[in-house]
Design a protein around this motif. Sequence first.
Motif, PDB file in Angstrom:
ATOM      1  N   VAL A   1      32.596  51.718  93.644  1.00  0.00           N
ATOM      2  CA  VAL A   1      33.266  53.006  93.413  1.00  0.00           C
ATOM      3  C   VAL A   1      34.761  52.732  93.288  1.00  0.00           C
ATOM      4  O   VAL A   1      35.373  52.126  94.173  1.00  0.00           O
ATOM      5  CB  VAL A   1      32.985  53.990  94.565  1.00  0.00           C
ATOM      6  CG1 VAL A   1      33.700  55.305  94.322  1.00  0.00           C
ATOM      7  CG2 VAL A   1      31.491  54.208  94.704  1.00  0.00           C
ATOM      8  N   ASP A   2      35.349  53.214  92.193  1.00  0.00           N
ATOM      9  CA  ASP A   2      36.765  52.967  91.919  1.00  0.00           C
ATOM     10  C   ASP A   2      37.532  54.276  92.069  1.00  0.00           C
ATOM     11  O   ASP A   2      37.401  55.184  91.242  1.00  0.00           O
ATOM     12  CB  ASP A   2      36.944  52.402  90.515  1.00  0.00           C
ATOM     13  CG  ASP A   2      38.386  51.997  90.244  1.00  0.00           C
ATOM     14  OD1 ASP A   2      39.151  51.865  91.229  1.00  0.00           O
ATOM     15  OD2 ASP A   2      38.744  51.840  89.059  1.00  0.00           O
ATOM     16  N   LEU A   3      38.314  54.395  93.155  1.00  0.00           N
ATOM     17  CA  LEU A   3      39.160  55.560  93.403  1.00  0.00           C
ATOM     18  C   LEU A   3      40.602  55.099  93.506  1.00  0.00           C
ATOM     19  O   LEU A   3      40.935  54.241  94.325  1.00  0.00           O
ATOM     20  CB  LEU A   3      38.737  56.269  94.706  1.00  0.00           C
ATOM     21  CG  LEU A   3      37.305  56.803  94.754  1.00  0.00           C
ATOM     22  CD1 LEU A   3      37.011  57.399  96.125  1.00  0.00           C
ATOM     23  CD2 LEU A   3      37.077  57.835  93.663  1.00  0.00           C
ATOM     24  N   LYS A   4      41.445  55.674  92.665  1.00  0.00           N
ATOM     25  CA  LYS A   4      42.834  55.261  92.611  1.00  0.00           C
ATOM     26  C   LYS A   4      43.651  55.947  93.703  1.00  0.00           C
ATOM     27  O   LYS A   4      43.298  57.037  94.164  1.00  0.00           O
ATOM     28  CB  LYS A   4      43.426  55.609  91.239  1.00  0.00           C
ATOM     29  CG  LYS A   4      42.665  55.014  90.063  1.00  0.00           C
ATOM     30  CD  LYS A   4      42.721  53.494  90.080  1.00  0.00           C
ATOM     31  CE  LYS A   4      42.013  52.907  88.856  1.00  0.00           C
ATOM     32  NZ  LYS A   4      42.028  51.423  88.879  1.00  0.00           N
ATOM     33  N   PRO A   5      44.755  55.333  94.140  1.00  0.00           N
ATOM     34  CA  PRO A   5      45.665  56.029  95.060  1.00  0.00           C
ATOM     35  C   PRO A   5      46.369  57.194  94.373  1.00  0.00           C
ATOM     36  O   PRO A   5      46.118  57.497  93.197  1.00  0.00           O
ATOM     37  CB  PRO A   5      46.649  54.922  95.476  1.00  0.00           C
ATOM     38  CG  PRO A   5      45.997  53.626  95.100  1.00  0.00           C
ATOM     39  CD  PRO A   5      45.123  53.931  93.920  1.00  0.00           C
ATOM     40  N   ASP A   6      47.253  57.869  95.128  1.00  0.00           N
ATOM     41  CA  ASP A   6      48.044  59.010  94.659  1.00  0.00           C
ATOM     42  C   ASP A   6      47.174  60.206  94.291  1.00  0.00           C
ATOM     43  O   ASP A   6      47.565  61.041  93.461  1.00  0.00           O
ATOM     44  CB  ASP A   6      48.897  58.610  93.441  1.00  0.00           C
ATOM     45  CG  ASP A   6      49.892  57.512  93.782  1.00  0.00           C
ATOM     46  OD1 ASP A   6      50.398  57.524  94.932  1.00  0.00           O
ATOM     47  OD2 ASP A   6      50.140  56.645  92.921  1.00  0.00           O
ATOM     48  N   GLY A   7      46.010  60.306  94.916  1.00  0.00           N
ATOM     49  CA  GLY A   7      45.182  61.496  94.720  1.00  0.00           C
ATOM     50  C   GLY A   7      45.447  62.535  95.810  1.00  0.00           C
ATOM     51  O   GLY A   7      46.173  62.299  96.783  1.00  0.00           O
ATOM     52  N   PHE A   8      44.812  63.698  95.647  1.00  0.00           N
ATOM     53  CA  PHE A   8      44.981  64.808  96.583  1.00  0.00           C
ATOM     54  C   PHE A   8      43.638  65.113  97.261  1.00  0.00           C
ATOM     55  O   PHE A   8      42.585  65.120  96.602  1.00  0.00           O
ATOM     56  CB  PHE A   8      45.478  66.064  95.861  1.00  0.00           C
ATOM     57  CG  PHE A   8      46.873  65.934  95.319  1.00  0.00           C
ATOM     58  CD1 PHE A   8      47.965  66.325  96.078  1.00  0.00           C
ATOM     59  CD2 PHE A   8      47.102  65.404  94.043  1.00  0.00           C
ATOM     60  CE1 PHE A   8      49.260  66.199  95.586  1.00  0.00           C
ATOM     61  CE2 PHE A   8      48.387  65.282  93.551  1.00  0.00           C
ATOM     62  CZ  PHE A   8      49.470  65.681  94.323  1.00  0.00           C
ATOM     63  N   PHE A   9      43.716  65.369  98.565  1.00  0.00           N
ATOM     64  CA  PHE A   9      42.532  65.773  99.314  1.00  0.00           C
ATOM     65  C   PHE A   9      42.408  67.300  99.297  1.00  0.00           C
ATOM     66  O   PHE A   9      43.425  68.020  99.291  1.00  0.00           O
ATOM     67  CB  PHE A   9      42.610  65.288 100.768  1.00  0.00           C
ATOM     68  CG  PHE A   9      42.489  63.805 100.929  1.00  0.00           C
ATOM     69  CD1 PHE A   9      41.275  63.177 100.681  1.00  0.00           C
ATOM     70  CD2 PHE A   9      43.571  63.038 101.333  1.00  0.00           C
ATOM     71  CE1 PHE A   9      41.149  61.810 100.835  1.00  0.00           C
ATOM     72  CE2 PHE A   9      43.460  61.680 101.486  1.00  0.00           C
ATOM     73  CZ  PHE A   9      42.246  61.057 101.235  1.00  0.00           C
ATOM     74  N   GLY A  10      41.159  67.756  99.335  1.00  0.00           N
ATOM     75  CA  GLY A  10      40.925  69.196  99.358  1.00  0.00           C
ATOM     76  C   GLY A  10      39.535  69.536  99.847  1.00  0.00           C
ATOM     77  O   GLY A  10      38.629  68.690  99.851  1.00  0.00           O
ATOM     78  N   VAL A  11      39.375  70.792 100.251  1.00  0.00           N
ATOM     79  CA  VAL A  11      38.080  71.338 100.673  1.00  0.00           C
ATOM     80  C   VAL A  11      37.951  72.715 100.030  1.00  0.00           C
ATOM     81  O   VAL A  11      38.898  73.519 100.061  1.00  0.00           O
ATOM     82  CB  VAL A  11      37.972  71.467 102.205  1.00  0.00           C
ATOM     83  CG1 VAL A  11      36.611  72.052 102.587  1.00  0.00           C
ATOM     84  CG2 VAL A  11      38.158  70.118 102.873  1.00  0.00           C
ATOM     85  N   SER A  12      36.794  72.978  99.447  1.00  0.00           N
ATOM     86  CA  SER A  12      36.535  74.277  98.828  1.00  0.00           C
ATOM     87  C   SER A  12      35.143  74.748  99.214  1.00  0.00           C
ATOM     88  O   SER A  12      34.303  73.973  99.691  1.00  0.00           O
ATOM     89  CB  SER A  12      36.676  74.200  97.306  1.00  0.00           C
ATOM     90  OG  SER A  12      35.643  73.384  96.754  1.00  0.00           O
ATOM     91  N   ALA A  13      34.884  76.028  98.965  1.00  0.00           N
ATOM     92  CA  ALA A  13      33.574  76.614  99.259  1.00  0.00           C
ATOM     93  C   ALA A  13      33.404  77.852  98.396  1.00  0.00           C
ATOM     94  O   ALA A  13      34.379  78.425  97.888  1.00  0.00           O
ATOM     95  CB  ALA A  13      33.437  76.973 100.742  1.00  0.00           C
ATOM     96  N   ALA A  14      32.148  78.255  98.259  1.00  0.00           N
ATOM     97  CA  ALA A  14      31.834  79.428  97.438  1.00  0.00           C
ATOM     98  C   ALA A  14      30.570  80.083  97.963  1.00  0.00           C
ATOM     99  O   ALA A  14      29.721  79.436  98.591  1.00  0.00           O
ATOM    100  CB  ALA A  14      31.656  79.037  95.968  1.00  0.00           C
ATOM    101  N   THR A  15      30.447  81.384  97.726  1.00  0.00           N
ATOM    102  CA  THR A  15      29.247  82.153  98.036  1.00  0.00           C
ATOM    103  C   THR A  15      28.768  82.834  96.773  1.00  0.00           C
ATOM    104  O   THR A  15      29.555  83.083  95.853  1.00  0.00           O
ATOM    105  CB  THR A  15      29.523  83.208  99.125  1.00  0.00           C
ATOM    106  OG1 THR A  15      30.516  84.129  98.639  1.00  0.00           O
ATOM    107  CG2 THR A  15      30.029  82.562 100.401  1.00  0.00           C
ATOM    108  N   GLY A  16      27.468  83.145  96.732  1.00  0.00           N
ATOM    109  CA  GLY A  16      26.888  83.819  95.587  1.00  0.00           C
ATOM    110  C   GLY A  16      26.177  85.088  95.994  1.00  0.00           C
ATOM    111  O   GLY A  16      26.739  85.954  96.678  1.00  0.00           O
TER     112      GLY A  16
END
Length: 523
Positions: A243-258
Amino acid sequence: MSSEVNRAFAGVLTRHAPPTAASAVTTLLLLVWIGAAVVAQDPTKTAGVHKRFEYKLSFRGPHLVQKDGTIPFWEHHGHAIASDESVRITPSLKSKKGSIWSKVPNIHRYWVVEIVFRITGRGRVGADGLAFWYTEKKGEEGMVFGSNDMWKGLGVFFDSFDNDGHRNNPYIMAMVNNGTLAYDHEADGSSQQIGGCQRDFRNRPFPVRVKIEYYQNSLTIFFHSGLTHDPDDYELCMRAEGVDLKPDGFFGVSAATGGLADDHDVLSFSTHSLVPIAEKPYLKEGIPDDERLKFEHEFDDYRGKLEKAKADYRKEHPNEKEIITDEDEDRLYEAQDVKELRMIFDGQNEIHRLVKGLLFKLDEVVGRQERELSMLTLINQGTAGGIQASQGLSGNQPVGAFQRHEVDSVLSSQKDISANVRDLKAQLTDLQSRFSGGSPSGHGDSSEIVKRLKDVKTQFDGVQIDVKTLLSKSQANPANCPTVSNGCVTPFVLFTFLFGQFACIIGYLMFRSSRDAAAKKLY
């Protein structure tokens, strides 16, 4: 590492060729167990990795939110609600989306993130789910668990709803996107995942924990089911190589309901950077001795200056509140359960102190009562020795103590009351014997007589009330009263007549009951 393990497995299979099917199954299970143990090893716990907490890429309660409603180094969007203890990404309402993203990019090549969250709902099935993101750019509101599609980076999805009908939800999966793939909602992304596991994370008794680790191009996910309170009770969910993940990324958490809705709450988000010690040898060697001594000397100097400044401030402001100590500061930032336990402990200590004070006062009262009782006993005996003893016990007799004549009056009153009670008891016994007449039917007659006596008493009370009413009216309006001649009946005569009539009725009833009893004896 994986190639060496594969060669070792091949050697085991070559050296131990299974002669039978049973031995083949046994060997296969043994190899699977050994492989799982090797794969599940956490590289961050080895001696060759330096692990450092990154506070700008983390958040946790308590005191999570500032006065302006923001979270330091983070920003939330949509229907996300930040509170003092956690961040509610979406409430349990239909068709809601929310997210929270770090403001600062991650500059580290390898990292590990631990998320503590709760997903709770009333129904047996929930929707839609929660997502962890590590992307090249901050996400926007979209259709993939509350964030945009065709992202560039990593997404770990905690899918609550079964869209493909395979009955394999709740499900945890990881997906790497290069910015060109669209998430397959109909199949729950099953063909796009790089790994996953079926685990239940809804309505757990304790918060659910997940550890997402990226180290040396390997992505590993550990899962804590929330069935125990042990924070280290993790199990391996998946591991993917290459798995290739570069630095300088952003962390986040999201959610949704239907159409269905759950509460998606994130209690903490902890990020640690992972640095191989081989790349930075000074991390293993530590600080040189001369620099360490220099830093310790500077620290001691600054600490002495701080203590001197505190003492000067106390002298200049003696009336102000005491400066908060380190222990008080720790109490300000302690967890909610620790606060509750401390409140219970302090309350129990206060109750214990009050009970001890009440017991002490009660002992004083009992001792005083015993002294007064001994004085009364000696006075009642009337002996000279008793009087002298009472004088010796009392010493200087305080104001309000019992005198001899008061004690005599109390004792005589008690004797009179006892005599009156005995007379009343004898009269009631005599009256009951007269009413019963010694016959079997006396009980019924006595009950009838009692009933009639109650009726007579009720009528007599009514007459008495009417008389009192007339007297009050006559006193209120004296001018309207007619002139009373000398031949009118006085109240004394009226009450005497009524009392005589009442006595005649009682005599008649007693005579009738005795006659009826004699007549029944003849039959």
